[in-house]
Write a protein that holds these residues in place. Sequence first.
Motif, short mmCIF file in Angstrom:
data_model
loop_
_atom_site.label_atom_id
_atom_site.label_comp_id
_atom_site.label_asym_id
_atom_site.label_seq_id
_atom_site.Cartn_x
_atom_site.Cartn_y
_atom_site.Cartn_z
N ARG A 133 0.81 -1.22 0.00
CA ARG A 133 0.00 0.00 0.00
C ARG A 133 0.85 1.27 0.00
O ARG A 133 0.44 2.28 -0.55
CB ARG A 133 -0.98 0.01 1.19
N LEU A 158 -5.07 -1.26 0.66
CA LEU A 158 -4.41 -1.33 -0.64
C LEU A 158 -3.69 -0.05 -1.02
O LEU A 158 -2.72 -0.08 -1.76
CB LEU A 158 -5.43 -1.68 -1.73
N HIS A 160 -2.14 3.97 0.11
CA HIS A 160 -1.71 4.92 1.14
C HIS A 160 -1.90 6.36 0.67
O HIS A 160 -2.14 7.25 1.50
CB HIS A 160 -0.23 4.69 1.47
#
Length: 261
Positions: A133, A158, A160
């Motif tokens: 992520r 998934l 960031h």
Amino acid sequence: MIRPIPEEYLKECAHGGRLEELQIPDYSPAAVYLPFGYDDGDRPCSTFYLLHGGGGNPYSFFSEDGLFKNMLDHMIDKGDMDPLIVVAPTYYPPGYSGKGIAYSAEAVKDFGPIMMEKIIPLVDQSYRTVPERRHRGIGGFSMGAVATWYALMAGLDLFHWFMPLSGDCWICGEIGGNKHPRQTAGLICDTVQGREFYLHVLTGSEDIAFPNLDPQMQAMKEFRHVFVFGKNTHYSVLKGGVHDYPDIRRYIFNALPEFFR
């Protein structure tokens, strides 16, 4: 300050990446930008997912004028950011024929599971990505921004990095950022608190989305224990900016180098 794109960045770059199309089984294909040197190297890249506006398609950003691709090429070539892969899928299913905001809103709402369960795994299998992520970002324009807000609320395992461009969150219904700003901000807060993320929201003062997005962003400032403006949350407004791809390209030029740091 939202800096203008240097004139030279819009011209063809000597070290240019390339575009190809990724076929997604039982779904519409995606456009994929691969940076210069990708084919000759073995270094994995971060991945930025980019979603078009309502009525658009995977090539809405990568249009025939080549300006967006040229900009990415120069940003990488001049060291503004590390080489990265840009994936431009569509939230419209194959053969869609619907029109209007309501149809697009339904398509965006249905797109989340397709993105998370089908597209991301396929991209990670097909390209040298970093499947974590911290090395995935997502952004989008207008209805693509609505999809980005949904991803912030449902896809923190998934992604960031998040870049909604000229579009509010519709978790409380169409143009919920205007009609229900504090409720919208509160629901986003409840979803993301306790998690690390980076959010940069951009729009223009003359953009048709500004009256819907700005109340939501002002309401988010009330939840300062989660949205720390200037750190994990940024909100930039271009004076005179409108709802069109040239200004959106400028927003990406300013925000994307912040990602994957």
